[in-house]
Write a protein that holds these residues in place. Structure first.
Motif, PDB file in Angstrom:
ATOM      1  N   ALA A   9      51.083  38.410  34.613  1.00  0.00           N
ATOM      2  CA  ALA A   9      50.349  38.646  33.249  1.00  0.00           C
ATOM      3  C   ALA A   9      48.790  38.360  33.711  1.00  0.00           C
ATOM      4  CB  ALA A   9      50.892  37.534  32.494  1.00  0.00           C
ATOM      5  N   ALA A  10      48.523  37.761  34.463  1.00  0.00           N
ATOM      6  CA  ALA A  10      46.964  37.527  34.708  1.00  0.00           C
ATOM      7  C   ALA A  10      46.393  38.847  35.147  1.00  0.00           C
ATOM      8  CB  ALA A  10      46.973  36.246  35.874  1.00  0.00           C
ATOM      9  N   ARG A  11      46.960  39.282  35.924  1.00  0.00           N
ATOM     10  CA  ARG A  11      46.585  40.513  36.632  1.00  0.00           C
ATOM     11  C   ARG A  11      46.451  41.889  35.303  1.00  0.00           C
ATOM     12  NH1 ARG A  11      47.216  41.616  42.103  1.00  0.00           N
ATOM     13  NH2 ARG A  11      45.595  43.019  42.366  1.00  0.00           N
ATOM     14  N   LEU A  12      47.692  41.977  34.706  1.00  0.00           N
ATOM     15  CA  LEU A  12      47.557  42.924  33.600  1.00  0.00           C
ATOM     16  C   LEU A  12      46.512  42.402  32.652  1.00  0.00           C
ATOM     17  CD1 LEU A  12      51.680  43.063  33.428  1.00  0.00           C
ATOM     18  CD2 LEU A  12      49.932  45.122  34.140  1.00  0.00           C
TER      19      LEU A  12
ATOM     20  N   GLN B 280      44.074  45.406  31.972  1.00  0.00           N
ATOM     21  CA  GLN B 280      44.088  46.251  30.661  1.00  0.00           C
ATOM     22  C   GLN B 280      43.493  45.528  29.612  1.00  0.00           C
ATOM     23  OE1 GLN B 280      48.304  46.837  30.499  1.00  0.00           O
ATOM     24  NE2 GLN B 280      48.398  47.738  32.544  1.00  0.00           N
ATOM     25  N   GLY B 281      43.363  44.097  29.506  1.00  0.00           N
ATOM     26  CA  GLY B 281      43.128  43.503  28.282  1.00  0.00           C
ATOM     27  C   GLY B 281      44.282  42.827  27.694  1.00  0.00           C
ATOM     28  N   TYR B 282      44.149  41.782  27.149  1.00  0.00           N
ATOM     29  CA  TYR B 282      45.638  41.032  26.600  1.00  0.00           C
ATOM     30  C   TYR B 282      46.159  41.810  25.421  1.00  0.00           C
ATOM     31  CZ  TYR B 282      48.309  37.755  23.793  1.00  0.00           C
ATOM     32  OH  TYR B 282      49.144  36.804  23.025  1.00  0.00           O
ATOM     33  N   GLU B 283      45.507  42.524  24.428  1.00  0.00           N
ATOM     34  CA  GLU B 283      46.142  43.092  23.375  1.00  0.00           C
ATOM     35  C   GLU B 283      46.756  44.506  23.823  1.00  0.00           C
ATOM     36  OE1 GLU B 283      46.420  41.919  20.503  1.00  0.00           O
ATOM     37  OE2 GLU B 283      45.172  40.412  20.373  1.00  0.00           O
ATOM     38  N   ARG B 284      46.245  45.169  24.709  1.00  0.00           N
ATOM     39  CA  ARG B 284      46.426  46.310  25.050  1.00  0.00           C
ATOM     40  C   ARG B 284      47.866  46.223  26.067  1.00  0.00           C
ATOM     41  NH1 ARG B 284      41.875  49.964  24.555  1.00  0.00           N
ATOM     42  NH2 ARG B 284      42.721  51.585  25.989  1.00  0.00           N
ATOM     43  N   THR B 285      48.237  45.170  26.745  1.00  0.00           N
ATOM     44  CA  THR B 285      49.408  44.801  27.402  1.00  0.00           C
ATOM     45  C   THR B 285      50.624  44.262  26.859  1.00  0.00           C
ATOM     46  OG1 THR B 285      47.828  44.001  29.270  1.00  0.00           O
ATOM     47  CG2 THR B 285      50.022  43.409  29.652  1.00  0.00           C
TER      48      THR B 285
ATOM     49  N   ALA C 206      48.949  29.903  29.380  1.00  0.00           N
ATOM     50  CA  ALA C 206      49.370  29.446  30.748  1.00  0.00           C
ATOM     51  C   ALA C 206      48.635  30.131  31.546  1.00  0.00           C
ATOM     52  CB  ALA C 206      50.846  29.928  30.883  1.00  0.00           C
ATOM     53  N   VAL C 207      48.150  31.504  31.417  1.00  0.00           N
ATOM     54  CA  VAL C 207      47.365  31.898  32.417  1.00  0.00           C
ATOM     55  C   VAL C 207      45.963  31.305  32.345  1.00  0.00           C
ATOM     56  CG1 VAL C 207      46.050  34.174  32.685  1.00  0.00           C
ATOM     57  CG2 VAL C 207      48.412  34.353  32.227  1.00  0.00           C
ATOM     58  N   MET C 208      45.374  31.092  31.329  1.00  0.00           N
ATOM     59  CA  MET C 208      44.073  30.428  31.296  1.00  0.00           C
ATOM     60  C   MET C 208      44.211  28.941  32.031  1.00  0.00           C
ATOM     61  SD  MET C 208      42.512  31.435  27.698  1.00  0.00           S
ATOM     62  CE  MET C 208      42.166  33.253  27.408  1.00  0.00           C
ATOM     63  N   ALA C 209      45.123  28.385  31.610  1.00  0.00           N
ATOM     64  CA  ALA C 209      45.419  27.068  32.351  1.00  0.00           C
ATOM     65  C   ALA C 209      45.289  27.024  33.543  1.00  0.00           C
ATOM     66  CB  ALA C 209      46.453  26.302  31.414  1.00  0.00           C
TER      67      ALA C 209
ATOM     68  N   ALA D  56      42.928  35.256  36.683  1.00  0.00           N
ATOM     69  CA  ALA D  56      43.197  34.258  35.496  1.00  0.00           C
ATOM     70  C   ALA D  56      41.702  33.669  34.920  1.00  0.00           C
ATOM     71  CB  ALA D  56      44.023  32.901  36.026  1.00  0.00           C
ATOM     72  N   LEU D  57      41.039  33.609  35.800  1.00  0.00           N
ATOM     73  CA  LEU D  57      39.502  33.111  35.383  1.00  0.00           C
ATOM     74  C   LEU D  57      38.979  34.290  34.636  1.00  0.00           C
ATOM     75  CD1 LEU D  57      38.224  31.160  38.340  1.00  0.00           C
ATOM     76  CD2 LEU D  57      38.895  30.326  36.043  1.00  0.00           C
ATOM     77  N   GLU D  58      39.211  35.495  34.840  1.00  0.00           N
ATOM     78  CA  GLU D  58      38.363  36.757  33.952  1.00  0.00           C
ATOM     79  C   GLU D  58      39.254  36.578  32.637  1.00  0.00           C
ATOM     80  OE1 GLU D  58      37.412  40.213  35.651  1.00  0.00           O
ATOM     81  OE2 GLU D  58      37.621  39.616  37.602  1.00  0.00           O
ATOM     82  N   VAL D  59      40.386  36.342  32.621  1.00  0.00           N
ATOM     83  CA  VAL D  59      41.297  36.386  31.291  1.00  0.00           C
ATOM     84  C   VAL D  59      40.605  35.299  30.577  1.00  0.00           C
ATOM     85  CG1 VAL D  59      43.430  35.865  30.438  1.00  0.00           C
ATOM     86  CG2 VAL D  59      43.279  37.249  32.165  1.00  0.00           C
ATOM     87  N   MET D  60      40.180  33.971  31.061  1.00  0.00           N
ATOM     88  CA  MET D  60      39.852  32.936  30.370  1.00  0.00           C
ATOM     89  C   MET D  60      38.566  33.213  29.838  1.00  0.00           C
ATOM     90  SD  MET D  60      40.265  29.254  30.238  1.00  0.00           S
ATOM     91  CE  MET D  60      39.270  27.776  29.694  1.00  0.00           C
ATOM     92  N   LEU D  61      37.764  34.048  30.701  1.00  0.00           N
ATOM     93  CA  LEU D  61      36.331  34.314  30.039  1.00  0.00           C
ATOM     94  C   LEU D  61      36.217  35.534  28.959  1.00  0.00           C
ATOM     95  CD1 LEU D  61      34.207  34.643  33.667  1.00  0.00           C
ATOM     96  CD2 LEU D  61      34.292  32.922  31.876  1.00  0.00           C
ATOM     97  N   TYR D  62      37.315  36.395  29.325  1.00  0.00           N
ATOM     98  CA  TYR D  62      37.229  37.768  28.329  1.00  0.00           C
ATOM     99  C   TYR D  62      38.157  37.590  27.231  1.00  0.00           C
ATOM    100  CZ  TYR D  62      33.439  39.163  31.168  1.00  0.00           C
ATOM    101  OH  TYR D  62      32.137  39.143  31.729  1.00  0.00           O
TER     102      TYR D  62
END
Lengths: 196, 196
Positions: free
Chosen positions: B23-26, B30-35, B64-67, B109-115
């Motif tokens: 999920a972190a990679r996706l 693609q962004g959370y909403e688009r995944t 969970a990804v962010m954590a 995971a960190l980019e997800v946290m940031l964006y």
DNA sequence: GTCTATACGTGGATAGAC
DNA sequence: GTCTATCCACGTATAGAC
């Protein structure tokens, strides 16, 4: 502030501009994907069907928002640089214009530019990149002059990137009701990189 | 690397962890909403129905990804700081660990946290903020020691924010096939703020 | 220019069999 | 634990009247 420019941003018929500004706010508050075309239309009193008279697709709105944010900021910076004369003053202008734009006038559109890049199609990216590069070129020129005067360290390409990152990040923590106002923040951030 | 911690991240049964990493990679690509949950399940060979055996909602995956990203980085930084002794070395560790994490190990995971912060519900934010504050507290301590030794300017709270912004932004332009590798970048960014 | 109505796809999530 | 089938809401975009 020009009355007209290229890149699909003539100081357009006001309905379209109204929509762009409303969309900027919504996209930055809720994110582009979570904002529906119904939301966007309703924000200016339109039904979603009518919105598609003004824009062909939802993405066209996103691109218009981003283009507005970056071109407005670039114009402001160009004017500010032209109105002062020493490298030191030009350097200060980078910080002041950027922060006043990002935390004030063009807040919503610029945050959309920073945080919704992934939602821009490959077809639309090049046009926006041109606009961004034009802005960063102003930065590079000023930083190079400042370095030549010994005001900042000479690694100006990396310096440009780190400074822009620092400034961009301020939207995450700066609060206008906090201890600092925007111009004070600009001065203190400048002080952190000044060598003399 | 602990075998277990609080915050919903025991070194979990591997199926769950597999999903988090996929999920972190996706989410970052693609962004959370688009995944979609279908994408996420499929990435580890599951149908979307089965995914909901492991997570109650899509948002639970995001959290969970962010954590995972922030706790892993915090652990790495704590270890790195503990293993050296001078303020100068600890200061360097901030840059090296942060960049190696953000541009390497924990990139997605960190980019997800940031964006993707905007997609986190208000209910879930406090738990993540605790984790982020823990990380930033390590930074603050090291910067204060460095300032006391005259290595950096004394405005350390603002310095922390500007430096973190600079480092975060590197994901936007750093390319691992470019002229610099991650550790060289860390050293050059460090050089930009060092006073001696 | 704006409205109403609607086509059409796809999203998150659940139920129940295996 | 995983699958299949499915519910139902909601997304973008279009058509055609006013």
């Amino acid at each position: 502030m020009s009355v007209k420019d290229k890149h699909g941003l003539p100081e357009e018929n006001s309905r379209r501009m109204e929509l762009i500004r409303a969309a900027a706010r919504l996209f930055r508050d809720q994110g582009y994907e979570r904002t529906t075309v119904r939301d966007t239309g309703n924000a200016v009193g339109l039904q979603s069907g009518s919105l598609f008279y003004h824009f062909r697709t939802k993405e066209e709105i996103l691109v218009a928002v981003m283009a507005l944010g970056i071109t407005a900021t670039t114009e402001q910076l160009a004017e500010a640089i032209a109105s002062v004369h020493t490298p030191r003053e030009k350097l200060a202008a980078l910080f002041h214009v950027h922060l006043n734009s990002l935390l004030g006038d063009n807040q919503h559109a610029l945050e959309v530019m920073l945080y919704e890049w992934r939602s821009v199609s490959d077809a639309a990216k090049p046009g926006l990149i041109v606009l961004r590069d034009r802005y960063e070129a102003l930065w590079q020129t000023v930083l190079d002059e400042a370095a030549a005067d010994g005001l900042v360290k000479p690694d100006t390409r990396l310096l440009r990137r780190t400074l822009l990152g620092s400034l961009h990040w301020s939207v995450q923590w700066f609060r206008s009701n906090g201890e600092l106002n925007v111009n004070e923040l600009a001065d203190r951030m400048l002080a952190l990189v000044l060598l003399k």
